[in-house]
Design a protein around this motif. Structure first.
Motif, PDB file in Angstrom:
ATOM      1  N   LYS A  94      -1.229   4.408  -7.305  1.00  0.00           N
ATOM      2  CA  LYS A  94      -2.184   3.714  -7.488  1.00  0.00           C
ATOM      3  C   LYS A  94      -2.574   2.613  -7.460  1.00  0.00           C
ATOM      4  O   LYS A  94      -2.062   1.878  -9.200  1.00  0.00           O
ATOM      5  CB  LYS A  94      -3.903   4.121  -7.702  1.00  0.00           C
ATOM      6  CG  LYS A  94      -5.290   3.567  -7.624  1.00  0.00           C
ATOM      7  CD  LYS A  94      -5.798   4.706  -6.306  1.00  0.00           C
ATOM      8  CE  LYS A  94      -6.368   4.371  -6.000  1.00  0.00           C
ATOM      9  NZ  LYS A  94      -6.700   4.469  -4.238  1.00  0.00           N
ATOM     10  N   ASN A 132       0.043   0.339  -6.569  1.00  0.00           N
ATOM     11  CA  ASN A 132       0.911   0.836  -6.308  1.00  0.00           C
ATOM     12  C   ASN A 132       1.909   0.328  -8.482  1.00  0.00           C
ATOM     13  O   ASN A 132       2.848  -0.611  -8.818  1.00  0.00           O
ATOM     14  CB  ASN A 132       2.555  -0.918  -6.063  1.00  0.00           C
ATOM     15  CG  ASN A 132       3.433  -0.890  -5.433  1.00  0.00           C
ATOM     16  OD1 ASN A 132       3.702   0.315  -5.673  1.00  0.00           O
ATOM     17  ND2 ASN A 132       4.130  -1.758  -4.771  1.00  0.00           N
ATOM     18  N   LYS A 174       0.972  -1.522  -0.011  1.00  0.00           N
ATOM     19  CA  LYS A 174      -0.117   0.423  -0.084  1.00  0.00           C
ATOM     20  C   LYS A 174       0.719   1.040   0.574  1.00  0.00           C
ATOM     21  O   LYS A 174       2.162   1.180   0.718  1.00  0.00           O
ATOM     22  CB  LYS A 174      -0.788   0.040   1.222  1.00  0.00           C
ATOM     23  CG  LYS A 174      -2.197  -0.654   1.073  1.00  0.00           C
ATOM     24  CD  LYS A 174      -2.953  -0.969   2.365  1.00  0.00           C
ATOM     25  CE  LYS A 174      -4.416  -2.046   2.368  1.00  0.00           C
ATOM     26  NZ  LYS A 174      -5.054  -1.410   2.797  1.00  0.00           N
ATOM     27  N   ARG A 175       0.378   2.391  -1.311  1.00  0.00           N
ATOM     28  CA  ARG A 175       1.087   3.817  -0.976  1.00  0.00           C
ATOM     29  C   ARG A 175      -0.137   4.448  -0.667  1.00  0.00           C
ATOM     30  O   ARG A 175       0.071   6.024  -0.785  1.00  0.00           O
ATOM     31  CB  ARG A 175       1.659   3.375  -1.848  1.00  0.00           C
ATOM     32  CG  ARG A 175       2.641   2.890  -2.985  1.00  0.00           C
ATOM     33  CD  ARG A 175       4.273   3.078  -2.131  1.00  0.00           C
ATOM     34  NE  ARG A 175       5.114   2.073  -2.557  1.00  0.00           N
ATOM     35  CZ  ARG A 175       6.002   2.194  -3.069  1.00  0.00           C
ATOM     36  NH1 ARG A 175       6.823   3.453  -2.288  1.00  0.00           N
ATOM     37  NH2 ARG A 175       7.155   1.333  -4.264  1.00  0.00           N
ATOM     38  N   THR A 176      -0.288   4.049   0.678  1.00  0.00           N
ATOM     39  CA  THR A 176      -1.398   5.656   1.468  1.00  0.00           C
ATOM     40  C   THR A 176      -0.197   6.402   2.052  1.00  0.00           C
ATOM     41  O   THR A 176      -1.034   7.989   1.991  1.00  0.00           O
ATOM     42  CB  THR A 176      -2.359   4.750   2.369  1.00  0.00           C
ATOM     43  OG1 THR A 176      -2.732   3.459   1.945  1.00  0.00           O
ATOM     44  CG2 THR A 176      -3.272   5.448   3.035  1.00  0.00           C
ATOM     45  N   ALA A 177       0.655   6.009   2.342  1.00  0.00           N
ATOM     46  CA  ALA A 177       1.250   7.822   2.434  1.00  0.00           C
ATOM     47  C   ALA A 177       2.128   8.351   1.628  1.00  0.00           C
ATOM     48  O   ALA A 177       1.556   9.602   1.973  1.00  0.00           O
ATOM     49  CB  ALA A 177       2.707   6.985   3.852  1.00  0.00           C
ATOM     50  N   ILE A 225       0.623   8.533  -0.981  1.00  0.00           N
ATOM     51  CA  ILE A 225      -0.648   9.469  -1.817  1.00  0.00           C
ATOM     52  C   ILE A 225      -0.752  10.793  -0.948  1.00  0.00           C
ATOM     53  O   ILE A 225      -1.753  12.052  -0.894  1.00  0.00           O
ATOM     54  CB  ILE A 225      -1.638   8.463  -2.081  1.00  0.00           C
ATOM     55  CG1 ILE A 225      -1.649   7.674  -2.941  1.00  0.00           C
ATOM     56  CG2 ILE A 225      -3.078   8.699  -2.290  1.00  0.00           C
ATOM     57  CD1 ILE A 225      -1.704   6.421  -3.091  1.00  0.00           C
ATOM     58  N   VAL A 226      -1.432  10.425   0.512  1.00  0.00           N
ATOM     59  CA  VAL A 226      -1.537  11.484   1.762  1.00  0.00           C
ATOM     60  C   VAL A 226      -0.858  12.555   1.318  1.00  0.00           C
ATOM     61  O   VAL A 226      -2.001  13.497   1.692  1.00  0.00           O
ATOM     62  CB  VAL A 226      -1.589  11.234   3.045  1.00  0.00           C
ATOM     63  CG1 VAL A 226      -1.768  11.672   4.140  1.00  0.00           C
ATOM     64  CG2 VAL A 226      -3.005   9.913   2.766  1.00  0.00           C
TER      65      VAL A 226
END
Length: 142
Positions: A90, A92, A2-5, A7-8
């Motif tokens: 999105k 990855n 996940k690449r949430t950090a 993207i945030v």
């Protein structure tokens, strides 16, 4: 992975650049409303150290217009490039390309705007570094 950090951080940086675009738009609005600003500045105190001459006023308005366009166009370009990088993140898909876009955008826009976009650029820079450094964990199978 996940690449949430990332993207945030990209969203926060894009919001910072949106604020910068608003500043550029305000600068252009001020240039287009010369009469309003001129009446405010010509009702001076009579003190020659604080009053503007007409030549100084015209030079300031010209610089305001040019600077406003540079800030506005740079901010819009940074927002678009940030969105492109986040789309690449999105799922990855291409984190290395997204990281390069984030880092290049942060550096170029910070230089172009002579430091006005450095705060938002820091978020893009951190997101870009995280894109390049974080690798998916590999598991050893026996």
């Amino acid at each position: 992975m996940k690449r949430t950090a990332e993207i945030v951080l990209g969203i926060i940086g894009a919001l910072g650049y949106a604020f910068m675009a608003a500043i550029g738009g305000f600068m252009l609005w001020m240039q287009n409303n010369r009469d309003l600003i001129e009446t405010e500045l010509t009702t001076g105190t009579g003190d020659p150290t604080t009053d503007f001459s007409m030549e100084e006023f015209e030079a300031a308005m010209d610089m305001l217009g040019a600077g406003g366009w540079i800030v506005l166009i740079s901010a819009i370009a940074a927002i678009v490039l940030g969105i492109v990088a986040m789309v690449l993140l999105k799922g990855n898909k291409k984190p290395v390309v997204a990281g390069i876009i984030f880092i290049a955008t942060a550096i170029i826009i910070s230089i172009t705007t002579t430091g006005l976009g450095v705060i938002a650029g820091i978020f893009y820079l951190i997101a870009g570094i995280m894109c390049l450094v974080r690798k998916p964990q590999t598991t050893l199978e026996m």
